[in-house]
Design a protein around this motif. Structure first.
Motif, PDB file in Angstrom:
ATOM      1  N   SER A 255      -7.370  -5.372   1.665  1.00  0.00           N
ATOM      2  CA  SER A 255      -6.058  -4.857   1.974  1.00  0.00           C
ATOM      3  C   SER A 255      -5.268  -4.707   0.703  1.00  0.00           C
ATOM      4  O   SER A 255      -4.460  -5.544   0.367  1.00  0.00           O
ATOM      5  CB  SER A 255      -5.374  -5.845   2.879  1.00  0.00           C
TER       6      SER A 255
ATOM      7  N   ARG B 132      -1.087   4.180  -1.499  1.00  0.00           N
ATOM      8  CA  ARG B 132      -2.221   4.634  -0.693  1.00  0.00           C
ATOM      9  C   ARG B 132      -3.512   4.641  -1.501  1.00  0.00           C
ATOM     10  O   ARG B 132      -4.308   5.567  -1.409  1.00  0.00           O
ATOM     11  CB  ARG B 132      -1.949   6.024  -0.113  1.00  0.00           C
ATOM     12  N   HIS B 133      -3.673   3.606  -2.307  1.00  0.00           N
ATOM     13  CA  HIS B 133      -4.941   3.495  -3.014  1.00  0.00           C
ATOM     14  C   HIS B 133      -6.037   2.996  -2.078  1.00  0.00           C
ATOM     15  O   HIS B 133      -7.200   2.982  -2.433  1.00  0.00           O
ATOM     16  CB  HIS B 133      -4.820   2.542  -4.201  1.00  0.00           C
ATOM     17  N   THR B 134      -5.635   2.532  -0.937  1.00  0.00           N
ATOM     18  CA  THR B 134      -6.628   2.123   0.045  1.00  0.00           C
ATOM     19  C   THR B 134      -6.237   2.692   1.401  1.00  0.00           C
ATOM     20  O   THR B 134      -5.102   3.111   1.609  1.00  0.00           O
ATOM     21  CB  THR B 134      -6.760   0.585   0.095  1.00  0.00           C
ATOM     22  N   THR B 135      -7.196   2.712   2.275  1.00  0.00           N
ATOM     23  CA  THR B 135      -6.936   3.165   3.643  1.00  0.00           C
ATOM     24  C   THR B 135      -7.341   2.032   4.567  1.00  0.00           C
ATOM     25  O   THR B 135      -8.428   1.491   4.423  1.00  0.00           O
ATOM     26  CB  THR B 135      -7.787   4.398   3.970  1.00  0.00           C
ATOM     27  N   TYR B 136      -6.457   1.674   5.454  1.00  0.00           N
ATOM     28  CA  TYR B 136      -6.776   0.590   6.377  1.00  0.00           C
ATOM     29  C   TYR B 136      -7.356   1.148   7.662  1.00  0.00           C
ATOM     30  O   TYR B 136      -6.763   2.031   8.295  1.00  0.00           O
ATOM     31  CB  TYR B 136      -5.523  -0.225   6.703  1.00  0.00           C
ATOM     32  N   TRP B 137      -8.459   0.589   8.031  1.00  0.00           N
ATOM     33  CA  TRP B 137      -8.997   0.925   9.343  1.00  0.00           C
ATOM     34  C   TRP B 137      -8.260   0.075  10.354  1.00  0.00           C
ATOM     35  O   TRP B 137      -7.982  -1.098  10.103  1.00  0.00           O
ATOM     36  CB  TRP B 137     -10.493   0.596   9.387  1.00  0.00           C
TER      37      TRP B 137
ATOM     38  N   ASN C 217       0.804  -1.208   0.000  1.00  0.00           N
ATOM     39  CA  ASN C 217       0.000   0.000   0.000  1.00  0.00           C
ATOM     40  C   ASN C 217       0.846   1.272   0.000  1.00  0.00           C
ATOM     41  O   ASN C 217       0.542   2.253   0.661  1.00  0.00           O
ATOM     42  CB  ASN C 217      -0.974   0.013   1.191  1.00  0.00           C
TER      43      ASN C 217
ATOM     44  N   THR D 108      -7.290  -2.663  -5.157  1.00  0.00           N
ATOM     45  CA  THR D 108      -8.055  -1.532  -4.694  1.00  0.00           C
ATOM     46  C   THR D 108      -8.481  -0.739  -5.910  1.00  0.00           C
ATOM     47  O   THR D 108      -7.740  -0.589  -6.849  1.00  0.00           O
ATOM     48  CB  THR D 108      -7.196  -0.663  -3.802  1.00  0.00           C
TER      49      THR D 108
END
Lengths: 419, 144
Positions: A392, A208-213, A205, A396
């Motif tokens: 994850s 930063r194509h995704t954001t992890y909670w 990542n 994404t």
């Protein structure tokens, strides 16, 4: 993108099995990788049961329930391009041996126990058995079929579990006649040769194509995927490179057995070329059609209907030798055109498939979600599925989250143009 | 099954008799710009073409949209710097992509042939297929 242009696309197969292939695709644009994924899932023809006539059904399941289950059974569809026609392109009224496969299922239980009706009970009718409703001459398709074309996958192979259709008890009976036809998954997911296609990029990542909670510690709570070993982990204090583009794509194409994984991938690449070729042809033939009504160029327009092998054959010899007077690419001598020639000879090139225009046209389906959204092995049921959006970093989604806005690399812009 | 008046589903991806696959309309307000409508195609083609157009230095702008998910066409909007027409840019992009695809095809072919030699395909593709699946053992609601 500029970087992609300099480097040649590259592929490395990590694992090849009877029903799956795992490969890494490098130095291509994400849109390219995603198109390959989409085309493998939704644009490759196979055969599947499409019409079912019930003679007797005394099982606990209603007719339409069983008809649906029969449709989902994978049938061997090797060389589907040449071995069978689309019904819509066929000269017959409803179905004939050239555009369909007939199967029968005739099972009754006479013992005091529960009996399984499985795909192993499905028998392909050799012509002359049940008798077709109309007499049609054999097309050349028949000769191109392999011996088990249209048979349920894994029939008579003890290492393959058959597909359960229904369970019956003593005195119950199921007698049906099925017509299997050729189609693509855009019409119905049962025609998809893939049971799953997983698509992943950027396992760390970085982009930063995704954001992890996360609750407290992101590293503990989000284990890295197996593909993370392929790429270097970013340093903790590494600055964010907002210009970076994904370069490496991890695919796993799993088929349902109707086609081999190799055939799925190769057909997918060919299919994409056909789509592009038809677009170029459409652009080329636009002006001449205005002044010289008809002419060769116009007739070469991908004839959606009418799979005329005779017409496809000459095209197979090379890049549009007779496609349009102007020839193909304005860009002569680009690496593209030379490489294309080679490919044409090898894989059949574009527009060589006898189905010609027929397969080439893929329309958007209502199911279409954001195309590059991939997700974990999107499933046959949702060819364009954007499953694990939260996933994850697995596929994404990027560009067009918003179907209606001009797709843009940042999905947030609802209808902004995107560059 | 389908409603009797439902259109055939293949109409989503098969051109009708005489239907033109591409329509070009030049933009009247922006120089060197055009909107190209590609019929019976979807994101698969559109996004790939858009990606390729954006990599071309002559192209100032390229974007696509599928105006409605039930209407099987997409629009690409292209603006160039004037050295080539938008149509030519699109054509070049397609030719380039076809080239990329063919070279990739050759590479795939080579890779597959290597794997064949290694004999990996002979492995049991279905894993533990000899043991029956869970649902064959025990009673389930169908037995009652």
């Amino acid at each position: 993108m500029q970087v992609n242009d300099l480097l040649e696309p590259n592929v490395r197969i990590r694992e090849l099995k009877k029903d799956r292939v795992n490969f890494v695709l490098e130095n291509v644009d994400i849109s390219f990788a995603n198109s390959l994924r989409r085309v493998m899932m939704a644009d490759i023809p196979t055969v599947a049961i499409d019409m079912v006539e019930f003679d007797t059904n005394t099982t606990v399941l209603p007719d339409e329930f069983i008809a649906h289950r029969l449709g989902m059974i994978p049938l061997v569809s090797t060389n589907c391009d040449e071995a069978i026609r689309y019904s819509r392109d066929c000269t017959c009224l409803e179905s004939c041996q050239n555009c369909s496969i007939e199967l029968i299922l005739n099972v009754a239980c006479h013992e005091s126990r529960t009996m399984d009706i499985t795909s192993n009970h499905l028998d392909v009718v050799v012509r002359g058995g049940f008798g077709w409703r109309e007499e049609v001459d054999d097309g050349e398709e028949i000769a191109r079929r392999s011996e088990n074309f249209g048979h349920p996958v894994g029939k008579n192979d003890p290492s393959v579990q058959p597909v359960l259709i229904c369970k019956i008890r003593k005195g119950q009976e199921l007698r049906v006649r099925c017509i299997a036809k050729k189609g693509i998954a855009k019409e119905h997911a049962k025609w998809s040769p893939c049971s799953a296609v997983s698509f992943e990029y950027d396992p760390h990542n970085r982009l930063r194509h995704t954001t992890y909670w996360y609750e407290t510690d992101i590293k503990k709570e989000w284990p890295l995927s197996a593909n993370a070993a392929e790429e270097e982990a970013p340093l903790d204090d590494e600055p964010f490179d907002y210009n970076a583009k994904p370069q490496k794509f991890y695919f796993e194409v799993e088929t349902d057995g109707s086609l081999g994984p190799q055939e799925v991938v190769m057909k997918g690449l060919t299919e994409l070329q056909t789509k592009l070729a038809n677009l170029v042809l459409g652009l080329k033939t636009d002006p001449p059609e205005l002044d010289t009504l008809g002419g060769d160029a116009a007739t070469q327009l991908p004839p959606a209907n009418g799979t005329l092998p005779a017409q496809a054959a000459p095209r197979a010899t090379g890049w549009g030798q007779e496609a349009s007077p102007a020839g193909w690419g304005g860009a002569a001598g680009t690496p593209g055109s030379s490489a294309g020639g080679g490919g044409g000879g090898a894989g059949g090139g574009w527009g060589t498939s006898p189905t010609g225009g027929g397969t080439a046209w893929g329309g958007s389906s209502g199911s279409g979600a954001s195309p590059p959204a991939g997700g974990w092995g999107t499933n046959t049921a949702a060819p364009a599925g954007a499953w694990g959006a939260a996933g994850s970093g697995w596929g994404t989604g990027s560009p067009p989250r918003n179907n209606t806005g001009w797709s843009s690399p940042n999905p947030q812009t609802q209808s902004g143009w995107n560059v | 099954m389908n409603a009797p008046n439902a259109p055939n589903r293949y109409e989503l991806y098969v051109l009708e008799e005489g239907e033109k696959p591409v329509e070009v309309s030049e933009d009247t307000k922006i120089p060197n710009a055009a909107t190209i409508k590609v019929v019976k195609q979807d994101h698969t083609l559109a996004n790939m073409v858009r990606g390729q157009l954006l990599s071309m230095p002559q192209v100032l702008f390229a974007g696509y949209k599928v105006p409605h998910p039930l209407h099987p066409y997409f629009l690409v909007k292209i603006q160039t710097d004037g050295t080539i027409t938008p149509t030519a840019a699109l054509e070049q992009a397609c030719t380039k992509l076809i080239g990329t695809l063919s070279s990739l095809e050759a590479k795939f072919k080579r890779e597959f042939s290597f794997k064949d030699v290694e004999g990996v395909t002979t492995e049991d593709a279905y894993g533990t297929s000899t043991t029956g699946p869970a649902w064959t053992s025990g009673r389930d609601y169908m037995d009652f």
